[in-house]
Design an enzyme around this catalytic site. Structure first.
Site, PDB file in Angstrom:
ATOM      1  N   ASN A  32       0.851  -1.183   0.000  1.00 24.91           N
ATOM      2  CA  ASN A  32       0.000   0.000   0.000  1.00 24.91           C
ATOM      3  C   ASN A  32       0.884   1.230   0.000  1.00 24.91           C
ATOM      4  O   ASN A  32       1.982   1.209   0.556  1.00 24.91           O
ATOM      5  CB  ASN A  32      -0.887  -0.001   1.261  1.00 24.91           C
ATOM      6  N   SER A 128     -18.077  -7.142  -7.877  1.00 27.83           N
ATOM      7  CA  SER A 128     -19.319  -6.601  -7.322  1.00 27.83           C
ATOM      8  C   SER A 128     -19.627  -7.239  -5.978  1.00 27.83           C
ATOM      9  O   SER A 128     -19.308  -8.396  -5.740  1.00 27.83           O
ATOM     10  CB  SER A 128     -20.483  -6.852  -8.266  1.00 27.83           C
ATOM     11  N   LYS A 182     -19.278  -5.241 -15.903  1.00 34.22           N
ATOM     12  CA  LYS A 182     -19.491  -4.716 -14.546  1.00 34.22           C
ATOM     13  C   LYS A 182     -20.254  -3.387 -14.611  1.00 34.22           C
ATOM     14  O   LYS A 182     -21.142  -3.109 -13.792  1.00 34.22           O
ATOM     15  CB  LYS A 182     -18.146  -4.532 -13.832  1.00 34.22           C
ATOM     16  N   HIS A 185     -23.799  -4.136 -15.306  1.00 37.40           N
ATOM     17  CA  HIS A 185     -24.362  -4.668 -14.053  1.00 37.40           C
ATOM     18  C   HIS A 185     -24.824  -3.515 -13.164  1.00 37.40           C
ATOM     19  O   HIS A 185     -25.935  -3.517 -12.640  1.00 37.40           O
ATOM     20  CB  HIS A 185     -23.309  -5.518 -13.323  1.00 37.40           C
ATOM     21  N   ASN A 186     -23.968  -2.523 -13.007  1.00 38.59           N
ATOM     22  CA  ASN A 186     -24.328  -1.389 -12.149  1.00 38.59           C
ATOM     23  C   ASN A 186     -25.495  -0.598 -12.734  1.00 38.59           C
ATOM     24  O   ASN A 186     -26.359  -0.120 -12.003  1.00 38.59           O
ATOM     25  CB  ASN A 186     -23.120  -0.465 -11.957  1.00 38.59           C
ATOM     26  N   GLU A 189     -28.518  -2.412 -11.985  1.00 40.50           N
ATOM     27  CA  GLU A 189     -28.779  -2.203 -10.545  1.00 40.50           C
ATOM     28  C   GLU A 189     -29.564  -0.888 -10.338  1.00 40.50           C
ATOM     29  O   GLU A 189     -30.534  -0.847  -9.574  1.00 40.50           O
ATOM     30  CB  GLU A 189     -27.423  -2.172  -9.838  1.00 40.50           C
TER      31      GLU A 189
HETATM   32  P1  NDP Z   1     -10.418   3.844  -2.379  1.00 42.95           P
HETATM   33  O1  NDP Z   1     -11.044   3.947  -3.722  1.00 42.95           O
HETATM   34  O2  NDP Z   1     -10.821   4.807  -1.339  1.00 42.95           O
HETATM   35  O3  NDP Z   1      -8.841   3.884  -2.562  1.00 42.95           O
HETATM   36  C1  NDP Z   1      -7.962   3.952  -1.471  1.00 42.95           C
HETATM   37  C2  NDP Z   1      -6.767   3.100  -1.717  1.00 42.95           C
HETATM   38  O4  NDP Z   1      -6.085   3.510  -2.902  1.00 42.95           O
HETATM   39  C3  NDP Z   1      -5.775   3.258  -0.596  1.00 42.95           C
HETATM   40  O5  NDP Z   1      -5.112   2.034  -0.463  1.00 42.95           O
HETATM   41  C4  NDP Z   1      -4.876   4.346  -1.133  1.00 42.95           C
HETATM   42  O6  NDP Z   1      -3.599   4.339  -0.554  1.00 42.95           O
HETATM   43  C5  NDP Z   1      -4.780   3.963  -2.563  1.00 42.95           C
HETATM   44  N1  NDP Z   1      -4.428   5.087  -3.426  1.00 42.95           N
HETATM   45  C6  NDP Z   1      -5.175   6.169  -3.684  1.00 42.95           C
HETATM   46  N2  NDP Z   1      -4.544   6.987  -4.556  1.00 42.95           N
HETATM   47  C7  NDP Z   1      -3.355   6.402  -4.829  1.00 42.95           C
HETATM   48  C8  NDP Z   1      -2.260   6.763  -5.653  1.00 42.95           C
HETATM   49  N3  NDP Z   1      -2.277   7.877  -6.386  1.00 42.95           N
HETATM   50  N4  NDP Z   1      -1.191   5.932  -5.676  1.00 42.95           N
HETATM   51  C9  NDP Z   1      -1.197   4.798  -4.958  1.00 42.95           C
HETATM   52  N5  NDP Z   1      -2.204   4.402  -4.162  1.00 42.95           N
HETATM   53  C10 NDP Z   1      -3.279   5.196  -4.112  1.00 42.95           C
HETATM   54  O7  NDP Z   1     -10.576   2.353  -1.813  1.00 42.95           O
HETATM   55  P2  NDP Z   1     -11.779   1.348  -1.833  1.00 42.95           P
HETATM   56  O8  NDP Z   1     -11.278   0.139  -1.166  1.00 42.95           O
HETATM   57  O9  NDP Z   1     -13.039   1.967  -1.369  1.00 42.95           O
HETATM   58  O10 NDP Z   1     -11.993   1.045  -3.402  1.00 42.95           O
HETATM   59  C11 NDP Z   1     -10.971   0.509  -4.212  1.00 42.95           C
HETATM   60  C12 NDP Z   1     -11.501   0.334  -5.619  1.00 42.95           C
HETATM   61  O11 NDP Z   1     -12.602  -0.528  -5.579  1.00 42.95           O
HETATM   62  C13 NDP Z   1     -11.989   1.621  -6.291  1.00 42.95           C
HETATM   63  O12 NDP Z   1     -11.661   1.596  -7.659  1.00 42.95           O
HETATM   64  C14 NDP Z   1     -13.487   1.570  -6.133  1.00 42.95           C
HETATM   65  O13 NDP Z   1     -14.202   2.198  -7.171  1.00 42.95           O
HETATM   66  C15 NDP Z   1     -13.743   0.110  -6.136  1.00 42.95           C
HETATM   67  N6  NDP Z   1     -14.877  -0.204  -5.278  1.00 42.95           N
HETATM   68  C16 NDP Z   1     -15.645  -1.199  -5.610  1.00 42.95           C
HETATM   69  C17 NDP Z   1     -16.717  -1.525  -4.851  1.00 42.95           C
HETATM   70  C18 NDP Z   1     -17.481  -2.661  -5.270  1.00 42.95           C
HETATM   71  O14 NDP Z   1     -18.532  -2.948  -4.743  1.00 42.95           O
HETATM   72  N7  NDP Z   1     -16.972  -3.379  -6.225  1.00 42.95           N
HETATM   73  C19 NDP Z   1     -17.121  -0.840  -3.653  1.00 42.95           C
HETATM   74  C20 NDP Z   1     -16.230   0.160  -3.341  1.00 42.95           C
HETATM   75  C21 NDP Z   1     -15.166   0.450  -4.143  1.00 42.95           C
HETATM   76  P3  NDP Z   1      -3.296   5.158   0.805  1.00 42.95           P
HETATM   77  O15 NDP Z   1      -3.640   4.235   1.922  1.00 42.95           O
HETATM   78  O16 NDP Z   1      -1.860   5.448   0.723  1.00 42.95           O
HETATM   79  O17 NDP Z   1      -4.149   6.394   0.782  1.00 42.95           O
END
Ligand code: NDP
Length: 477
Positions: A32, A128, A182, A185-186, A189
């Site tokens: 991370n 998802s 995906k 799918h959304n 939804e």
């Molecule tokens: P976030 O989208 O909030 O992303 C945060 C993570 O990304 C942290 O680990 C952060 O690191 C890292 N990060 C952010 N910017 C950078 C960068 N420029 N360089 C390197 N690392 C970076 O996390 P989520 O877990 O909520 O979501 C992750 C992905 O999953 C997203 O694309 C989101 O759209 C998708 N998602 C999917 C869902 C689903 O139901 N499928 C639900 C929610 C999200 P740091 O700790 O250093 O800040």
């Protein structure tokens, strides 16, 4: 220690996916940007499996067995590109980068092509099921090269949701196919949620039922053909009483629906592909309308019917009519969504098994439902079905539902209850089954003002009428 697979980006989704892998006995390398998340995860969940924490991208890459498999779980867009750029120079021929974030499929296509040129495999993977799904079994939609799925597939199938013993994961198709599916799918939804919300509104305003009894109605519906996660949670939300006010929870929530953008992407792609996805579009616009305070404040008090409800004989059977209308509209929304996937596959050269897509949505994801079995069955009867609506089981269901459906849409209009989902689904249904559409008149108008020409029903060729002349003579254009 060598890890089988790595996860980089350990916020909610990445952490849960890593734990899911570890719980299934796979050693997971962790990385991370901010190292604290890596350490916290490795320490707090050490009892769940084998984690191999890394403090740098180099250390992370070195800890992975080859070909390396790296799942990225970071925000879509610039962050994803930044992380890919960080890893790419450290990787070797045949290694696989898996983008499990919610990327736009066009970005995935671009990234896949760029990495392929460098000898790397790039898999755009739709996941998802939110944080709960990521931990306990999501529905997984991986795209990218088929050969990457050979090494990746068994791991993904292991951690995905299972329904009837089948994993909710399959190789969707090349490059952006996984993220495209995906996205749709959304979109579906959005449509499904809007239709359920309209059913609630009709029961509430049209019949004067209170949220608790509507919750019971949904619970009953959930035992039949509408059996689905979304109906189940609807029932729970409606049954919930707000602790601080003692009112039904649904009455204390601001009525402005938000969106993160995948519904909008689905509609934008459909517009580009020329696929009418009216259900998804209306659902997306309904959220925009609800959130447009200025517009709603300006329009409040415009003349219309308000507070009217069905009484006596007119109310009898209306709840059942709503169930029928909901089911019919849902079939239309899904038929449209599957048509969009078909159109995307045709445009981008993906070979997508539509029946399989429906089957991997049966578990783990938000639109999981018994109904999806019907879709799989329809495509196994006829893999090249033009529209799900002509499949015998759906045609029969709509045939049986349509009197109710028409009554519901007509009553909603008379009562002044907005039902963009139900109404547009019915209009679409009547549109596609019509012998003649007023599009003929539109062609006449286009030819009149823009000499756009028209085709005739009785002979071949393209024609133009000289509208500005007295004789309005027709010539071959
Ligand atoms: P976030 O989208 O909030 O992303 C945060 C993570 O990304 C942290 O680990 C952060 O690191 C890292 N990060 C952010 N910017 C950078 C960068 N420029 N360089 C390197 N690392 C970076 O996390 P989520 O877990 O909520 O979501 C992750 C992905 O999953 C997203 O694309 C989101 O759209 C998708 N998602 C999917 C869902 C689903 O139901 N499928 C639900 C929610 C999200 P740091 O700790 O250093 O800040």
């Amino acid at each position: 220690q060598t890890a089988e697979i790595g996860v980089s980006g350990l916020a909610t989704m990445g952490r849960n996916l890593a734990r899911n892998l570890a719980r299934h006995g796979h050693a997971v390398a962790l990385h991370n940007r901010t190292e604290k998340r890596t350490r916290d995860l490795a320490e707090n969940f050490a009892d769940e499996g084998t984690f191999v924490p890394a403090s740098s991208a180099e250390e992370f890459v070195q800890s992975l067995e080859r070909p390396r498999r790296i799942i990225l779980m970071v925000p879509a867009g610039k962050a994803t590109d930044a992380v890919i750029d960080e890893f790419t120079p450290l990787l070797e021929q045949g290694d696989v980068i898996i983008d499990a974030g919610n990327a736009h499929y066009a970005d995935t296509r671009r990234r896949e092509a760029a990495l392929r040129d460098q000898g790397l495999n790039f898999v755009g993977m739709g996941v998802s099921g939110g944080e709960e799904g990521a931990l306990n079994g999501p529905s997984i939609m991986p795209g990218g090269p088929a050969e990457a799925y050979d090494s990746l597939g068994p791991l993904l199938e292991d951690i995905s949701a299972k329904v009837d013993g089948e994993p909710c994961c399959t190789h969707i198709g090349e490059d952006g196919a996984g993220h495209f599916v995906k996205m749709v799918h959304n979109g579906i939804e959005y449509a499904d949620m809007q239709l359920i919300a309209e059913a609630y509104d009709l029961l509430r305003q049209g019949l004067g039922m209170d949220p608790a009894s509507i919750a019971d109605t949904f619970t009953t519906w959930n035992q039949g053909r509408l059996d689905s996660y979304l109906i189940e949670i609807t029932s729970q939300v409606l049954a919930h009483t707000d602790a601080s006010s003692g009112k039904p929870f649904v009455d204390v929530v601001a009525d402005e629906a938000e969106q993160k953008g995948t519904g909008r992407w689905t509609v934008q792609a459909a517009l580009d592909l020329g696929v009418p996805v009216t259900g998804i579009a209306e659902a997306t616009f309904a959220r925009s309308l609800s959130g447009n305070r200025t517009l709603r404040d300006a329009a409040r008090g415009l003349p219309g019917v308000s507070g009217a409800r069905l009484e006596g004989a007119a109310a009898e059977g209306f709840a059942d009519d709503i169930e029928q209308a909901l089911y019919a509209s849902k079939i239309v929304a899904y038929a449209q969504g599957f048509n969009e996937i078909q159109a995307g596959a045709e445009e981008y050269g993906w070979s997508i098994d539509l029946g399989k897509v429906a089957s991997i949505w049966r578990g783990g994801c938000i639109i999981r439902a018994k109904f999806l079995n019907e879709i799989t069955a329809a495509y196994s009867r006829e893999p090249n079905l033009t529209t799900l609506l002509t499949d015998t089981s759906f045609a029969d269901a709509i045939g049986g539902a349509q009197d109710s459906w028409r009554r519901v849409v007509a009553s909603a209009a008379q009562l002044g209850i907005p039902t963009p989902g139900f109404s547009s689904a019915l209009a679409y249904y009547d549109g596609i089954r019509a012998d003649r559409l007023p599009a003929a008149l539109v062609q006449g108008q286009r030819d009149f003002f823009g000499a756009h020409s028209y085709r005739r029903v009785d002979r071949e060729g393209t024609f133009h009428t000289a509208w500005a002349t007295d004789d309005r003579a027709e010539s071959e254009a």
